[in-house]
Scaffold this active site. Sequence first.
Site, PDB file in Angstrom:
ATOM      1  N   ARG A 104      23.037  47.699  23.618  1.00 59.33           N
ATOM      2  CA  ARG A 104      24.011  48.678  23.748  1.00 59.33           C
ATOM      3  C   ARG A 104      23.512  49.933  24.634  1.00 59.33           C
ATOM      4  O   ARG A 104      22.099  50.093  24.636  1.00 59.33           O
ATOM      5  CB  ARG A 104      24.505  49.299  22.587  1.00 59.33           C
ATOM      6  N   LYS A 123      31.593  58.121  15.514  1.00 57.71           N
ATOM      7  CA  LYS A 123      32.912  58.476  15.379  1.00 57.71           C
ATOM      8  C   LYS A 123      33.010  59.743  14.173  1.00 57.71           C
ATOM      9  O   LYS A 123      33.607  60.712  14.127  1.00 57.71           O
ATOM     10  CB  LYS A 123      33.953  57.345  15.138  1.00 57.71           C
ATOM     11  N   GLU A 175      38.364  49.096  18.184  1.00 57.00           N
ATOM     12  CA  GLU A 175      38.870  49.623  17.016  1.00 57.00           C
ATOM     13  C   GLU A 175      39.812  50.636  17.457  1.00 57.00           C
ATOM     14  O   GLU A 175      39.158  51.793  17.856  1.00 57.00           O
ATOM     15  CB  GLU A 175      37.927  49.683  15.876  1.00 57.00           C
TER      16      GLU A 175
END
Length: 834
Positions: free
Chosen positions: A497, A507, A272
Amino acid sequence: MPPKLSPEVEELAAHFRACGLSDQRATETARSKGAPAARALVDLARLRDNPLDDKQNALVLQIAKDGQGLNDDARLYLVDAIRAGRILKSDQVAAAIKFLAATPPPVDDKAFDETCGVGFTITPDELDRRVRAYVAEHDAEVRKTGWTGFSKTSGLMRQADALRWVNPLELKAAAEAVFEELFGKKEDAKAKAQAAADKAKKEAKAPKASTSASPAAGAASAGAAESPDDMFAHGWLSRLHKPGGNEQKIPERMKEHLQWTGGKVFTRFPPEPNGFLHIGHSKAIAVNFGYAKYHKGHCYLRYDDTNPEAEEQIYFDKILENVRWLGYEPYAVTHSSDHFERLYDLAVLLIKKGLAYTSDDSAEEISAQRGGKEHGPRHDSKDRTKPIAQSLSEFAAMRAGAYKPGEMVLRMKQDMQSSNPTMWDIIAYRVLGKPHHRTGTEWCIYPTYDFTHCLCDSFENISHSLCTTEFIAARTAYEWLCDALEVYKPRQSEYGRLTLEGAITSKRKLLKLVKEGHVDGWDDPRLYTLVALKRRGVPPAAVISFVSNLGVSTQGSLVQLSRFEQTVRSHLEMTTPRLNLVLRPIRVTLTNLPSDFSLTVDKPLHPKDPSMGNISVPFSRELYIDADDFRTEASADFFRLAPGATVGLLHVPRPVTYVSHEVDPSTGAVTHIECRYEADATAAVPAGFKPRGWIHWVSARAGDAVPVREARLFQRLFKSDNPGALSDAQYLADLNPASKEVVRGAVVEKAVWHVVRESLARAKEVVELRQAEAAKNGTEAPPSVDGVEVVRFQANRVAYFCLDADSKLDEGNEGGEIVLNLIASLKEDKGKKA
């Protein structure tokens, strides 16, 4: 986006969070089959009253999973050992479970500690002795495979009782040293194996070639396990389906897919564009681009740009730059927005099939349909049975701008009674009313991730849709939508992950650090964004090596920062030249030399790599040494310069002996030292004398020392191992106030200009090679994504440094202002004295 949790799972996850588990680990544990056992153990240990940190809790979860055969007392003993810091690693837990299962109570603490490696230490000499003993014991097997079997041999070493608790990196280094003595350099062995493999491959293509594999080919194959491609040849990624192996509702779709791809692997990296990529993304990049490259396929860079509220052009630019910095070139750069019209048409088709409906339910009403905060029974929306024609009309009105944000959505008609939240009639389209960076004001409605992602994978004929494990539940909706629309259905596969100890990857939290001035921007070298790692001078090859060495599995992990730093250090060790840098200079005068004395000292730029060449540096009567290398009082444990001491100067023929020193009366700081150069026949130090200590230096004669405007030294930005698990207030309070030190007044030898010139020239050659390759393949030529950070060197006895972007180089790279960033400290030498 990841699916919402069911009420039961959310309640259990909240309980785990209260026991100290991070949000991610709490959620994953609550979803897992082992949740009941985990709940039982954390309650037994009363972790809610006295929580552990997330790293310790990972070990507790291992006990819950593997230690179910132990009684409660034994499990509590082991939890207490973790809390006390006696048990720190997963393999210690495994050994402890085995010990406690075989040992009747009460527990013998001493025997437990010895068996489980508690407090284990080993000297370098003892480690070397044990490695050599292991190699001697297995001499036949070791000599049979040589370097090609190193991974297997070193793995078996770690299982040996004498070497079980040795730090893996230290064990690997010790084993490599022994192997180099036996078989020569590893690179030479690889080259020989590759040549043999190439020869075998050529012979196999000959008309009368034997179909059996030659020993040389087998050796080359074994050697391949040492390369970054090892993670694709072995483990989870090696077990993925072959192209064409993902079943389809309509077989014709697979025929069309294979006809388009030619049977090649196609992957995609779909970020994204709403923030900067971080260290965790490096794994996704390496997995997606690397898997495609390994199988001679292709990987797209696809921007998931369906939320114009959060997207900015700088994110698009930096994402592509980061991918190229890591050494990959996308097969094509695409955008989800490329398909807005096609996605809209498929949404209309879904409505016509009776599998989607428009709804003006509020967010609160949709939540209530899902069971609400009380996690009650679920029920259908009042709009679920709405006539298809009405939904078509209202969806068209949504596109035409007839509704404001929140007034109308398009929902997929799935299965409200499913146990999977991603099947509870999730939203496909919503009204945002915001202009898009690429389509302008053409659209006021935008598809959601859940609607867009699988269809874009289908449009681009992705053979392997690789993502992290938080999207496991989303796979059901992914496949449902492809089947509902009867399009080609890629197969989604999920891996664990990467989370790095001490790194923030949220973020939102990163943005807060930047906006509130806690750091100096997104590329502050203390962060673990990829732009920050680049500015800090971390080589991209070291990042890929780090990810590759971790391997890929379905398990997420919090990786020790020391492991990342050691990978970087190992890469720099063999790729950077050596220079003398004096961070805090003190002037030294060699009083027995004439004022015009000058000696040229020749030295290698790298003691183990002659190909880097030699440099000549001036040695004069006036020198700079580092303040840390001098003490005003001699002591038995200090082997550098002090009253009465004689020390060696790196690469200088003869040592120097202390004579006197001066101090600033106001501060007490040493300002000048006088020494004697022991070179003449009357020297007090005999010709064969070997000093107990060696220090680095820079000539202080005019023009010999290059001033450093700033040398920036970094430590961990956060004090705790997992700051990402802390609340907004806690993670800011966890900031390390000493994480950055700026040193002014340092000097570096003038050979630095040679290193600058050569480093920039090599970087330019790499760019030209990639551009030539692009021209050959008819693809876009990647521009240079490197800056002055490619100028890296090891400051002897200090650390690894690179040039910072704030440096100002004059034309010709032979002058200007130098600003240095610390990349990594030198590997600790346990045998080094003060």
